[in-house]
Scaffold this motif. Structure first.
Motif, short mmCIF file in Angstrom:
data_model
loop_
_atom_site.label_atom_id
_atom_site.label_comp_id
_atom_site.label_asym_id
_atom_site.label_seq_id
_atom_site.Cartn_x
_atom_site.Cartn_y
_atom_site.Cartn_z
N SER A 1 0.86 -1.19 0.00
CA SER A 1 0.00 0.00 0.00
C SER A 1 0.89 1.23 0.00
O SER A 1 1.94 1.24 0.65
N PRO A 2 0.49 2.30 -0.71
CA PRO A 2 1.27 3.52 -0.68
C PRO A 2 1.00 4.39 0.54
O PRO A 2 1.68 5.40 0.74
N ASN A 3 0.01 4.01 1.38
CA ASN A 3 -0.39 4.87 2.48
C ASN A 3 0.39 4.63 3.76
O ASN A 3 0.64 3.48 4.15
N ASP A 4 0.76 5.72 4.44
CA ASP A 4 1.52 5.63 5.68
C ASP A 4 0.75 4.88 6.76
O ASP A 4 1.32 4.05 7.48
N MET A 5 -0.55 5.18 6.90
CA MET A 5 -1.33 4.55 7.96
C MET A 5 -1.47 3.05 7.74
O MET A 5 -1.49 2.26 8.69
N SER A 6 -1.53 2.63 6.48
CA SER A 6 -1.59 1.19 6.19
C SER A 6 -0.32 0.50 6.65
O SER A 6 -0.36 -0.60 7.22
N ALA A 7 0.82 1.13 6.41
CA ALA A 7 2.09 0.57 6.85
C ALA A 7 2.16 0.50 8.37
O ALA A 7 2.62 -0.50 8.94
N GLN A 8 1.68 1.54 9.04
CA GLN A 8 1.70 1.55 10.51
C GLN A 8 0.78 0.47 11.07
O GLN A 8 1.13 -0.24 12.01
N ASN A 9 -0.40 0.34 10.48
CA ASN A 9 -1.37 -0.61 11.01
C ASN A 9 -0.95 -2.05 10.74
O ASN A 9 -1.23 -2.95 11.53
N PHE A 10 -0.25 -2.26 9.64
CA PHE A 10 0.23 -3.60 9.32
C PHE A 10 1.11 -4.14 10.44
O PHE A 10 1.05 -5.32 10.79
N ALA A 11 1.93 -3.27 11.01
CA ALA A 11 2.89 -3.70 12.04
C ALA A 11 2.52 -3.19 13.42
O ALA A 11 3.39 -3.02 14.28
N ILE A 12 1.22 -2.97 13.65
CA ILE A 12 0.78 -2.34 14.90
C ILE A 12 1.17 -3.19 16.12
O ILE A 12 1.46 -2.66 17.20
N ASN A 13 1.20 -4.50 15.96
CA ASN A 13 1.60 -5.38 17.07
C ASN A 13 2.90 -6.12 16.73
O ASN A 13 3.13 -7.24 17.18
N GLY A 14 3.76 -5.45 15.96
CA GLY A 14 4.97 -6.10 15.48
C GLY A 14 4.72 -6.76 14.13
O GLY A 14 3.58 -6.89 13.69
N LYS A 15 5.76 -7.16 13.45
CA LYS A 15 5.60 -7.77 12.13
C LYS A 15 4.76 -9.04 12.24
O LYS A 15 5.09 -9.94 13.00
N PRO A 16 3.67 -9.12 11.47
CA PRO A 16 2.84 -10.33 11.53
C PRO A 16 3.62 -11.56 11.05
O PRO A 16 4.46 -11.45 10.16
N PRO A 17 3.33 -12.72 11.62
CA PRO A 17 4.02 -13.93 11.16
C PRO A 17 3.66 -14.28 9.73
O PRO A 17 2.49 -14.20 9.34
N HIS A 18 4.65 -14.61 8.93
CA HIS A 18 4.49 -15.11 7.58
C HIS A 18 3.88 -14.09 6.62
O HIS A 18 3.28 -14.46 5.60
N ALA A 19 4.00 -12.81 6.93
CA ALA A 19 3.50 -11.75 6.05
C ALA A 19 4.53 -10.65 5.94
O ALA A 19 5.21 -10.32 6.91
N THR A 20 4.65 -10.08 4.74
CA THR A 20 5.62 -9.03 4.46
C THR A 20 4.88 -7.86 3.81
O THR A 20 3.95 -8.07 3.02
N PHE A 21 5.28 -6.65 4.17
CA PHE A 21 4.61 -5.45 3.65
C PHE A 21 5.58 -4.61 2.84
O PHE A 21 6.72 -4.36 3.27
N PHE A 22 5.14 -4.22 1.64
CA PHE A 22 5.90 -3.27 0.82
C PHE A 22 5.17 -1.93 0.85
O PHE A 22 4.02 -1.84 0.45
N HIS A 23 5.87 -0.90 1.35
CA HIS A 23 5.24 0.42 1.48
C HIS A 23 5.41 1.17 0.16
O HIS A 23 6.39 1.86 -0.08
N GLY A 24 4.42 0.99 -0.70
CA GLY A 24 4.44 1.63 -2.01
C GLY A 24 3.35 1.05 -2.89
O GLY A 24 2.74 0.04 -2.55
N PRO A 25 3.05 1.68 -4.03
CA PRO A 25 2.03 1.16 -4.94
C PRO A 25 2.49 -0.11 -5.64
O PRO A 25 3.69 -0.38 -5.73
#
Length: 345
Positions: A151-175
């Protein structure tokens, strides 16, 4: 039988995507709509009056009998993650019965992952904000699925890792279009996905950029394994615009009014949806594009103007996945397909 899915992406293309990247960089999603997505993710606009809750009465009885306990435990993980996301609640309050559909899809993806031996299924989510769906699938799979979200949105990146990096999931901050071969090969956390994905799931994202489905699909499926599955959730234009508008009114006042104030429904209709509608295509348009890349395609879900299409070059893998879905959890008055799944080529 274990699905045989080779670790080889679709054949490399010499296609030059330079003009496509330029088109995406100037698109509404990361320009005039970026602020709306950010404020919605923060709950400053588009906030639901109550959180959507799944209607279990709509689920396929045979699916529940076969996977009842398993299905219920996935639902608990999904609900826990969804509750932390204001954008997810906006999304599920906006698309009729999409919540029930994602429970069905999530269960099918995890079941399909069990058919792959010796490695995790690689799943890419294109869209859905902070990717609560992908996070739930990855977490519940306990390693049988590795998910990549963006996701390109800052809040999406923050919420993705709100409780630490989720297991078995990776986030790319961008479109989505900035995840190129060079990016996959130059970032350690993305290296596991460089061989290609077993499932790529585009969720109402292309319509935020342009109606250029030919280039959008061509770019996305470059990263799909030869026998992989491409899922796309689209809101389609209709050949009869009166019918399109009738379904929109049904959505707004027969569903969205349960979760949004009348002023919120009206405000989005005048602003955001006008921009989105300019970038929509018809179901037939999308089918023609998908046929350039795939041998088989099904419609597996319909709710008003929204549809899910599932395509692959491997009939066995596609049939296996579609069979695991069960029947859609959509009331008859919102379902305009006589029988699903329906093969469109």
């Amino acid at each position: 039988m274990t699905a045989v899915i080779p670790q080889v992406p679709l054949a490399p293309t010499q296609r030059d995507f330079t003009s496509f990247f330029e088109e995406c960089n100037s698109a509404p999603r990361i320009n005039q709509l970026l602020g709306w997505f950010e404020s919605t993710a923060r709950g400053q606009s588009g906030r639901t009056t109550r959180n959507p809750e799944v209607d279990t009465r709509l689920f396929d009885r045979a699916l529940l009998e076969k996977h009842g306990d398993y299905f219920g435990r996935f639902a608990e993980v999904f609900e826990y993650i969804k509750r932390s996301s204001l954008f997810a609640n906006h999304y599920y309050g906006s698309i009729p019965y999409r919540l029930e559909e994602n429970y069905r899809l999530g269960n099918a993806i995890i079941e399909y992952s069990q058919r792959i031996s010796n490695r995790p299924l690689l799943y890419r989510s294109i869209g859905t904000g902070d990717s609560s769906m992908a996070r739930a699938i990855a977490q519940f799979s306990e390693g049988s699925v590795e998910a990549l979200c963006c996701s390109p949105n800052d809040m999406s990146a923050q919420n993705f890792a709100i409780n630490g990096k989720p297991p078995h999931a990776t986030f790319f901050h961008g479109p989505f279009h900035r995840l190129t071969n060079d990016v996959f090969n130059s970032h350690d956390e993305l290296a596991q996905f460089a061989s290609g994905f077993d499932i790529i799931h585009e969720d109402t994202t292309f319509q935020m950029y342009s109606p250029n489905r030919e280039e959008q699909v061509s770019f996305a499926v470059r990263f799909l394994k030869r026998d992989g599955i491409f899922l796309c959730v689209e809101k389609f234009r209709h050949g009869d615009m009166d019918e399109y508008e009738r379904r929109e009114l049904q959505k707004d006042y027969g569903f969205k009014s349960r979760y949004f104030s009348s002023s919120e429904v009206a405000a989005k209709g005048k602003d955001v949806l006008v921009t989105m509608s300019k970038n929509q295509v018809t179901l037939d348009d999308m089918a023609r594009v998908l046929k350039q890349h795939f041998d088989h395609c099904f419609v597996t879900w319909n709710s008003g103007n929204f549809y899910t299409l599932v395509a692959s070059n491997n009939q066995e893998n596609l049939d296996s996945f579609v069979a695991s879905l069960g029947s859609p959890g959509v009331p008859k008055e919102f379902d305009y397909e006589e029988k699903l799944p329906r093969s469109i080529f």
